[in-house]
Motif scaffolding. Sequence first.
Motif, PDB file in Angstrom:
ATOM      1  N   ASN A  13     -67.228 -29.145 -74.095  1.00 56.70           N
ATOM      2  CA  ASN A  13     -66.966 -28.352 -75.538  1.00 56.70           C
ATOM      3  C   ASN A  13     -68.022 -27.482 -75.829  1.00 56.70           C
ATOM      4  O   ASN A  13     -67.748 -26.419 -76.082  1.00 56.70           O
ATOM      5  CB  ASN A  13     -66.836 -29.529 -76.487  1.00 56.70           C
ATOM      6  CG  ASN A  13     -65.942 -29.020 -77.722  1.00 56.70           C
ATOM      7  OD1 ASN A  13     -66.431 -28.136 -78.204  1.00 56.70           O
ATOM      8  ND2 ASN A  13     -65.558 -30.048 -78.230  1.00 56.70           N
ATOM      9  N   THR A 143     -58.224 -20.871 -79.470  1.00 54.86           N
ATOM     10  CA  THR A 143     -59.277 -21.555 -79.151  1.00 54.86           C
ATOM     11  C   THR A 143     -60.128 -21.344 -80.396  1.00 54.86           C
ATOM     12  O   THR A 143     -60.223 -20.403 -81.134  1.00 54.86           O
ATOM     13  CB  THR A 143     -60.087 -21.031 -77.943  1.00 54.86           C
ATOM     14  OG1 THR A 143     -60.264 -19.690 -78.195  1.00 54.86           O
ATOM     15  CG2 THR A 143     -59.228 -21.203 -76.917  1.00 54.86           C
ATOM     16  N   ASP A 146     -60.594 -26.046 -83.764  1.00 54.30           N
ATOM     17  CA  ASP A 146     -61.262 -27.099 -84.087  1.00 54.30           C
ATOM     18  C   ASP A 146     -62.543 -27.086 -84.766  1.00 54.30           C
ATOM     19  O   ASP A 146     -63.370 -27.781 -85.044  1.00 54.30           O
ATOM     20  CB  ASP A 146     -61.638 -28.135 -82.600  1.00 54.30           C
ATOM     21  CG  ASP A 146     -62.586 -27.410 -81.988  1.00 54.30           C
ATOM     22  OD1 ASP A 146     -62.535 -25.934 -81.815  1.00 54.30           O
ATOM     23  OD2 ASP A 146     -63.305 -27.811 -81.092  1.00 54.30           O
ATOM     24  N   ILE A 166     -57.534 -27.989 -89.341  1.00 56.59           N
ATOM     25  CA  ILE A 166     -56.739 -27.556 -88.096  1.00 56.59           C
ATOM     26  C   ILE A 166     -55.571 -27.108 -87.861  1.00 56.59           C
ATOM     27  O   ILE A 166     -55.105 -25.931 -87.325  1.00 56.59           O
ATOM     28  CB  ILE A 166     -57.292 -28.594 -87.130  1.00 56.59           C
ATOM     29  CG1 ILE A 166     -58.531 -29.232 -86.920  1.00 56.59           C
ATOM     30  CG2 ILE A 166     -56.439 -28.541 -85.749  1.00 56.59           C
ATOM     31  CD1 ILE A 166     -58.986 -30.279 -86.251  1.00 56.59           C
ATOM     32  N   LEU A 310     -62.370 -25.118 -73.154  1.00 54.82           N
ATOM     33  CA  LEU A 310     -62.381 -25.921 -74.628  1.00 54.82           C
ATOM     34  C   LEU A 310     -61.132 -26.631 -74.473  1.00 54.82           C
ATOM     35  O   LEU A 310     -61.154 -27.660 -75.024  1.00 54.82           O
ATOM     36  CB  LEU A 310     -62.326 -24.754 -75.662  1.00 54.82           C
ATOM     37  CG  LEU A 310     -63.684 -24.144 -76.104  1.00 54.82           C
ATOM     38  CD1 LEU A 310     -63.548 -23.174 -77.205  1.00 54.82           C
ATOM     39  CD2 LEU A 310     -64.748 -25.331 -76.702  1.00 54.82           C
ATOM     40  N   TYR A 311     -60.234 -26.153 -73.741  1.00 54.68           N
ATOM     41  CA  TYR A 311     -58.919 -26.737 -73.922  1.00 54.68           C
ATOM     42  C   TYR A 311     -58.820 -28.077 -73.042  1.00 54.68           C
ATOM     43  O   TYR A 311     -58.388 -29.356 -73.398  1.00 54.68           O
ATOM     44  CB  TYR A 311     -57.686 -25.890 -73.188  1.00 54.68           C
ATOM     45  CG  TYR A 311     -57.122 -25.031 -74.191  1.00 54.68           C
ATOM     46  CD1 TYR A 311     -56.455 -25.631 -75.138  1.00 54.68           C
ATOM     47  CD2 TYR A 311     -57.287 -23.668 -74.292  1.00 54.68           C
ATOM     48  CE1 TYR A 311     -55.597 -24.946 -76.238  1.00 54.68           C
ATOM     49  CE2 TYR A 311     -56.898 -23.104 -75.437  1.00 54.68           C
ATOM     50  CZ  TYR A 311     -55.821 -23.587 -76.465  1.00 54.68           C
ATOM     51  OH  TYR A 311     -55.505 -22.718 -77.244  1.00 54.68           O
ATOM     52  N   TYR A 314     -60.492 -30.568 -75.154  1.00 53.58           N
ATOM     53  CA  TYR A 314     -59.386 -30.991 -76.294  1.00 53.58           C
ATOM     54  C   TYR A 314     -58.689 -32.143 -75.737  1.00 53.58           C
ATOM     55  O   TYR A 314     -58.218 -33.146 -76.398  1.00 53.58           O
ATOM     56  CB  TYR A 314     -58.604 -29.839 -76.770  1.00 53.58           C
ATOM     57  CG  TYR A 314     -59.414 -28.795 -77.323  1.00 53.58           C
ATOM     58  CD1 TYR A 314     -60.687 -29.004 -78.100  1.00 53.58           C
ATOM     59  CD2 TYR A 314     -58.593 -27.406 -77.421  1.00 53.58           C
ATOM     60  CE1 TYR A 314     -61.211 -27.993 -78.739  1.00 53.58           C
ATOM     61  CE2 TYR A 314     -59.321 -26.414 -78.167  1.00 53.58           C
ATOM     62  CZ  TYR A 314     -60.535 -26.664 -78.699  1.00 53.58           C
ATOM     63  OH  TYR A 314     -61.245 -25.457 -79.228  1.00 53.58           O
TER      64      TYR A 314
END
Length: 404
Positions: A13, A143, A146, A166, A310-311, A314
């Motif tokens: 992250n 992206t 969050d 979000i 990032l995904y 997540y």
Amino acid sequence: MRVGWFICVYRFNIVGQWAVTTSVDYSLAQLIQVIILLSTGGKNGGGYEASKYVVIAFHGGILFLHGIINSLPISLLSFLGQLAAIWNVIGVFVLMIVIPSVATERASAKFVFTHFNTENGEGINSKPYIFLLGLLLSQYTLTGFDASAHMTEETKDADRNGPKGIISSVGISIVVGWGYILGITFAVTDILYLLSEDNDAGGYAIAQVFYQAFKKRYGHGTGGTICLVIVAVAIFFCGMSSVTSNSRMAYAFSRDGAMPLSSLWHQVNNQEVPIYAVWLSVFISFCMALTSLGSIVAFEAMVSIATIGLYIAYAFPIFFRVTLAKKHFVPGPFNLGRYGVVVGWVAVLWVLTISVLFSLPVSYPITIETLNYTPVAVGCLLILVLSYWIISGRHWFKGPITNI
């Protein structure tokens, strides 16, 4: 073992967050260079073309401004965030109406909704393949949704307003973004020229669309340049918010003792701002952009971590929510109820899908220059994270610290 995966998520992250800031502010630096080029006559009119060193200087200046803004009290930062939201929404509606209205030539609905650019010069003529690659732009755009989560410690009723932030950010992006793309696409008639490095914008397609629409209508592209300034300000606000998310992520990570020099990065000033984390994020984002001076391929590989990294970050907590924690997970006041597990599995499977898509070649034939280095970059990051955990982290990291 769960703590080990936790620190992996953290590192994916934070690195992804830094890469996002790098890509956003670097794209703004490039746009500023194009605005200057068009304002001074364009590529075909003797306009000024900035070198890669000037672009990186722009990038550094933008990051410096974002560092200063994010050092301000949270009340001022909140005001700028609200201003950014208003600017983005109004700006998008202005552009989606003005550009197709000004354009003297408009594409047909059939072209907009059914045409695939098989003559793209990249050796890709498969329509399904082009469609799949086209999904990646949307994934990059979404992206950072969050950001609300990273600001929850500074948000009232965070257990409700955080999730609402979000969901609303994704929803607004879908509706407004779709309208913007439609408006611009109806003004596109010659794709090959838009992508050509010999056009007035030097191959910067969206700038050429704006510039060309006004130039054909009024004999000059000044209006198009002004429209680009609207976009530039929106990107500036996006970069500002990105640094905010970076700094809060670095703050939370260091508060849990999971970063080198953690005692420094989680300190806050008199305005409750994690000032050192802010400037750490600015510095690392600038360093990541320096790779563009040596190799644009290396830079693109590093920035690719912005989306896929990032995904992945997540997906991990969602995966654990629908598997290991399925029976004893305690939902918050804002939850999906009985649909939570179903939506969770859909999210995990979707991240697996786009992770594959992001690793596909985007140009053929495949050479050293055209190879997609995304899996290499992400794989190296994964090896570094796991090695750090095995060698050091597992001996001292006990998991996140709860603040009451």
